[in-house]
Design a protein around this motif. Structure first.
Motif, PDB file in Angstrom:
ATOM      1  N   GLY A  55      42.567  32.619  44.835  1.00 42.71           N
ATOM      2  CA  GLY A  55      42.760  31.618  45.692  1.00 42.71           C
ATOM      3  C   GLY A  55      43.813  30.671  45.197  1.00 42.71           C
ATOM      4  O   GLY A  55      44.255  29.823  45.990  1.00 42.71           O
ATOM      5  N   GLU A  56      44.163  30.740  43.865  1.00 41.83           N
ATOM      6  CA  GLU A  56      45.082  29.917  43.151  1.00 41.83           C
ATOM      7  C   GLU A  56      45.566  30.655  42.150  1.00 41.83           C
ATOM      8  O   GLU A  56      45.007  31.686  41.768  1.00 41.83           O
ATOM      9  CB  GLU A  56      44.590  28.832  42.354  1.00 41.83           C
ATOM     10  N   PHE A  57      46.947  30.661  41.842  1.00 45.16           N
ATOM     11  CA  PHE A  57      47.752  31.377  40.885  1.00 45.16           C
ATOM     12  C   PHE A  57      47.094  31.304  39.587  1.00 45.16           C
ATOM     13  O   PHE A  57      47.256  30.051  39.048  1.00 45.16           O
ATOM     14  CB  PHE A  57      49.029  31.010  41.053  1.00 45.16           C
ATOM     15  N   THR A  58      46.877  32.119  38.727  1.00 40.52           N
ATOM     16  CA  THR A  58      46.480  31.991  37.533  1.00 40.52           C
ATOM     17  C   THR A  58      46.746  32.960  36.594  1.00 40.52           C
ATOM     18  O   THR A  58      47.288  34.120  36.900  1.00 40.52           O
ATOM     19  CB  THR A  58      44.571  32.207  37.497  1.00 40.52           C
ATOM     20  N   ALA A  59      46.708  32.748  35.221  1.00 44.22           N
ATOM     21  CA  ALA A  59      47.280  33.826  34.274  1.00 44.22           C
ATOM     22  C   ALA A  59      46.035  33.960  33.279  1.00 44.22           C
ATOM     23  O   ALA A  59      45.359  33.118  32.874  1.00 44.22           O
ATOM     24  CB  ALA A  59      48.218  33.104  33.568  1.00 44.22           C
TER      25      ALA A  59
END
Length: 1099
Positions: free
Chosen positions: A897-901
């Motif tokens: 749901g959120e852009f992560t690394a």
């Protein structure tokens, strides 16, 4: 005209929920379920024809108050205008309405009049306009202790099992405080008069004068002051005592004179210390474990199962301790509706069928899909989807190998049809299709019979927000217990955080509700018999039919029949676990300009040491001295290592000379027995004395990258079977071996190509090439690669083995680190010592080692590799740069749901040493595609972009999400480069799967070109084999204005939202294309905006 008037006044009245009243004996004054009072409106009797005997089929819904302001003639004229407008809308619309709709097909068959082809009423027109709400129970359903309640055998067994665990297992936490002992304690006795006289020296009494007066205090006040003259005040003045006796001055005598003081007390001891010690023990045991306390207690228990005799049960038979299995041996499910299609259980008999709906007949061996001749397309699609889910996922106890479809009037006389009718107790007459409009009326009628209760303490309380409505997933909370009554299906659902006591109470309340009286006399539909085809099922009766379902469900274990009752149920796809260790994900930085990840959290290199926890104890790298959690020094040493080769249905123990020899197509079980000793040191001395420790055992099941699924599963099962010591069991994937696993072979681990059974074929080649991995000689390992120039790597060492001549070329790349060369020397020495048969050598072979560096190879070295071709690999002889860095790999995704690394960490890393090749090609290609990876090679940064699987069609919304992820990934890469070096950031390049350049592929120990992936990637017109800068691609994706011609062409430019093409037009092109200004366009409703864009080709 009179008939029309009569029909218009037949209002669609509210459908009352089913009301349950228990069967209460006369002798009982207290009742378990309080009777429910139902308030119903008197109905005006209306004649019902025999062809349409169901009230929800012939009642019409009209807007409230519409008849008072519109005449019948005006109503008919309005209907005619709408009908003609719908038929004239679009080319061939009228033809479609008479040929392809359900009503049109029924008219062609002569089963309906031509007037039946009318526009489908909207849901608002069909919705109830009455102010009367669905009747709810006046009082809560409450438990009474004097009634005999039916319980669930499975819950009772679970309760007794947990009780035994509490009693037998010392590690299980007991939080109940109890009195352990009581004792009477005597306090110090007071001394007598003689003791007082001895202790206190007597004093001679001294004369003193005391003056007392008999007058009261009234003389102190002045005569003119007012004073109380009431009778009460005079009485108090008269009885006021005279204080002429002086009190004793010894406080001890005063204390001794008291008679209300006890000389003893009762001391009560609690089990606080015992409970606290248990808590600390469990906390220490669970510190490095992901299991719950009950699971840890079960693992710690020592039950003797030798006396347990298991019975043989056919998997298709229904045997369960749960008396509330949420399915039956034979089920007939009706799929009916148009807006929100209803899947309801009906009586499994032929008379329950009809020609207008779809039905599923489910049994342990069969899954039949019966399609009525006049079923609408929505019902057919839903029925086909449900049948596929039930068959593939083995839902509802069905183990059918395939779905058998029976279409009415087409294949009703086949062998499958005969089996179908046999399950329904023989073929007989069934109902014809109803009116085309009945589907939506059925939906509204059946939905309003839904009853939902929530457990509050020991009561079932109706849920007002969803009573008589379609339930939503927001109801299902982990701490809730719900009872959902759908007529023929009653479910008890509880979340995962509900206590066992709450489960038992809810089950007993629901079971009594199930066995009570049901009453559907005031409802327009009977959910137990919606077609009214069985006269033996009344609208009011006691107890549900035998074929109905009473099921108990837990969170995340719901059946598909239960899920279909909800309005917004969606199956969330769990993200796949990566094959290597990951650090915590870095969340999106909300304050960042481009929406990428926070690079300030990504740039710093983690310095955390590698730790492996086995049985709650950190063994570190598996050897040497380590510091425990208690601060004491321990030493780990290997006692023995045993290896088993796992076949699909068997396993065999490897001889001592084959230990450490693996194949990438096989699976193995490795037993590591090690000794944990305590080291005692002395001050100012470096020597340590080893104290005899305890032997422990760990089992690793190693799985090659090309091993089959069956072998992987067998390796896990064989690990459990071989684990006699009940030690730790760890899964190890090829290329992701932890250091405590590698050290078992003391630098002699080799992973050969192929399978162990194919050794003769593998030994046909004279030359074999191995790549050296590892930073510590004790943890070194070799991976066999293709014997070709393209397999050479300038940043590591390679071992070239000639089997026939027993010759080894130890080749060092020009940029290889010194510790990498030492690992290569150790591995080559182990080959000469052991001469493994798996490599093609013999025990009597005398292996010779020739060591050479890149650029000064002997001629025989190039003869083995075909020819000298420095361009076949990324040769770094002419590169003046220093390669004293470790590459880094980040996975970029927005699946949560959120852009992560998330950074991939090499399990055997040494933070103080450089690891030139920590990752494998499988890290990229086995990820869920399409994937995005950031690869940091220090001098340059790559953004690797995966492919879109061919079996998955990319929809418009998926393309938008993919382009958004690409933008965020590119912005993250550019910010990451600036974070590494703000003055001179490294270049960043976009790499496509299947088209990787040599500079990228040579960062991995081996690389296999995937031609199938390259073909998929090349289908994209924007993709080319040339190296592209990330900033150039991002500039194209972030373009805000496009010419009108490019937006009208197909395919659209990258990064363009196909649903909002008008936002990319300039003001001039906007007015030309849509023939209006942006202000005029913004005032239009959304549906008109869509129509305008469709007419102009911008949608």
């Amino acid at each position: 005209m009179k008939d029309d008037y009569v029909l218009s006044n037949r209002l669609w009245e509210p459908v009352y929920a089913s009301i349950y009243t228990p069967n209460i004996p006369a002798a009982h004054k207290c009742q378990y379920i309080v009777p429910v009072h139902q308030v119903s409106n008197d109905r005006e009797s209306s004649p019902v024809t025999s062809a349409e005997h169901l009230p929800w089929r012939w009642k019409q819904r009209v807007p409230s108050g519409a008849g008072a302001h519109m005449s019948i003639e005006e109503r008919k004229q309005q209907i005619t205008i709408r009908e003609e407008a719908w038929k004239s809308k679009g080319i061939g619309a009228s033809n479609d309405s008479t040929q392809f709709t359900v009503a049109g097909r029924m008219v062609k068959k002569g089963l309906a009049s031509p007037t039946a082809i009318t526009p489908v009423p909207s849901p608002a027109a069909l919705r109830l306009k009455s102010t009367n709400a669905v009747t709810k129970p006046c009082e809560e359903i409450e438990a009474r202790p004097e009634l005999q309640l039916e319980s669930d055998r499975k819950l009772d067994k679970l309760e007794s099992f947990l009780g035994r665990l509490h009693n037998k297992v010392g590690g299980l936490q007991d939080t109940t405080l109890s009195v352990t002992s009581k004792s009477v304690k005597e306090v110090m006795k007071l001394d007598d008069d003689e003791t007082f006289s001895r202790f206190y020296r007597p004093l001679a009494p001294q004369p003193h004068s005391s003056s007392f007066f008999d007058d009261d205090f009234d003389f102190l006040f002045r005569a003119e002051e007012p004073k109380l003259t009431s009778a009460v005040a005079e009485h108090k003045r008269a009885v006021r005592p005279l204080r002429k006796v002086q009190a004793s001055g010894n406080p001890l005598r005063m204390l001794a004179a008291r008679s209300d003081i006890l000389q003893e007390y009762t001391e009560t001891r609690l089990n606080v210390a015992f409970v606290e010690s248990k808590r600390m023990k469990v906390e220490k045991m669970a510190k490095n474990s992901n299991f719950s306390e009950v699971a840890l207690a079960g693992l710690a228990s020592k039950e003797n199962f030798s006396s347990v005799s298991l019975r043989s049960v056919n998997f298709t038979e229904q045997h369960s301790n749960n008396s509330a299995v949420p399915y039956k041996q034979l089920m007939l499910i009706q799929i009916k509706g148009r807006r929100h299609v209803q899947s309801r259980l009906v009586e499994p008999r032929a008379s329950s069928l009809n020609s207008g709906d779809c039905f599923l007949l489910i049994s342990p061996h069969f899954c039949f899909l019966w399609v009525g001749e006049f079923a609408n397309v929505i019902e057919k699609a839903k029925a086909s989807e449900l049948a596929s889910i039930i068959q593939t996922k083995r839902e509802l106890g069905c183990r059918a190998s395939y779905v058998q479809t029976i279409e009415e009037g087409i294949n009703t006389h086949t062998h499958s049809a005969r089996e179908f009718w046999k399950l329904l107790s023989g073929q007989s007459d069934y109902q014809d299709a109803g009116n085309p409009e009945e589907d939506e009326r059925y939906e509204n009628a059946i939905i309003e019979t839904n009853c939902i209760y929530r457990l509050l303490e020991d009561k079932l309380v109706p849920v007002d927000d969803f009573w008589g409505k379609v339930p939503k997933c927001s109801l299902l909370q982990s701490k809730e217990v719900l009872v959902l009554d759908f007529g023929s299906e009653v479910y008890v659902w509880h979340g995962k955080e509900v206590t066992l006591a709450q489960r038992k109470v809810a089950f007993q309340l629901a079971k009594h509700l199930w066995n009570g009286v049901f009453d559907y006399e005031n409802c327009d539909i009977n959910p137990l018999d919606p077609g009214e085809c069985n006269s033996l099922i009344p609208r009011k009766g006691h107890g549900r039919p035998d074929w109905a379902i009473f099921g108990r469900l837990t969170e995340h274990n719901e059946t598909i029949l239960f899920k279909e009752k909800f309005l917004d149920w969606t199956e969330l796809k769990k993200p796949e676990k990566t094959l290597c260790e990951e650090v915590p994900k870095q969340k999106m930085d909300e304050d960042a300009d481009g929406g990428g990840c926070d690079v300030m959290l990504m740039v710093p290199v983690s310095q955390a040491a590698v730790a492996t926890v086995l049985d709650g104890f950190n063994v570190g790298r598996g050897y040497g001295q380590i510091e425990g959690d208690d601060g004491r020094q321990y030493e780990i040493s290997t006692v023995s290592v045993d290896v088993w080769h796992i076949l699909e249905f068997d396993y065999s123990r490897l001889p001592a000379q084959s230990i450490g020899q693996f194949h990438e197509g096989d699976a193995y079980v490795v037993k590591w027995k090690y000794l944990v000793s305590t080291t005692v040191g002395q001050r100012q001395k470096t020597e340590h004395v080893r104290v005899a420790g305890k032997e422990k055992c760990a089992y690793y099941f190693w799985q090659g990258r090309h091993s089959t699924v069956s072998e992987k599963g067998t390796s896990a099962l064989m690990t459990i079977e071989l684990d006699e010591e009940r030690g730790a069991q760890v899964q190890v994937l090829q290329g992701k071996e932890p250091p405590c696993f590698l050290q078992c072979f003391e630098g002699g681990m080799i992973v050969h190509a192929g399978r162990r059974e194919e050794e003769e074929e593998n030994a046909q080649n004279d030359w074999r090439l191995y790549c050296v991995r590892g930073e510590v000689p004790l943890e070194g390992n070799l991976i066999e690669v293709a014997c070709h120039c393209s397999s050479l790597r300038s940043r590591t060492s390679m071992i070239l083995l000639n089997v026939n001549r027993a010759l080894i070329y130890l080749w060092h790349g020009c940029k290889a680190q010194s510790h990498t060369k030492e690992v290569g020397r150790t591995s080559a020495s182990r080959i000469t010592e052991e001469c493994p048969l798996e490599a093609g050598l013999h025990s009597s072979s005398k292996v010779t080692i020739y060591e050479c560096d890149e650029g000064s190879e002997a001629l025989g070295f190039w003869d083995a590799l075909g020819r000298r071709d420095r361009k076949a690999y990324d040769c770094m002889l002419q590169d003046p740069g220093k390669f004293n860095f470790t590459p880094r790999l980040f996975g970029l995704s927005s699946s949560s749901g959120e852009f992560t690394a998330a950074e991939f960490m090499y399990p055997s890393r040494v933070t103080s040493l450089v690891n030139s090749m920590p990752f494998l090609q499988e890290d990229l290609y086995t990820a869920s595609q399409p994937a995005l990876f950031l690869v940091d090679n220090h001098h340059e940064v790559y953004l690797w972009q995966g492919w879109w699987p061919t079996e998955d069609d990319m929809t418009g919304s998926a393309r938008i999400r993919w382009d958004t992820d690409r933008k965020c990934a590119m912005e993250t890469v550019l910010q990451y480069c600036k974070g590494k070096n703000s003055k001179k950031p490294p270049k960043s390049y976009l790499i496509h799967a299947g088209l990787e350049p040599l500079t990228f592929t040579n960062m991995f120990p081996s690389w296999e070109h995937r031609e199938d992936i390259a073909q998929i990637t090349e289908q994209d017109a924007e993709v080319s084999a040339q190296i592209i800068l990330v900033e150039d691609v991002l500039a194209k994706l972030c373009t805000k204005i496009y010419p009108l011609s490019e937006l009208l062409a197909r395919p659209l430019p990258e990064g363009v939202d196909p649903l909002n093409l008008e936002i990319y037009l300039s003001d001039k092109d906007f007015e030309i294309a849509l023939e209006m200004s942006r202000e005029e366009y913004s005032t239009l409703p959304s549906w008109k905006q869509v129509n305008v864009k469709k007419a102009k080709g911008l949608f």
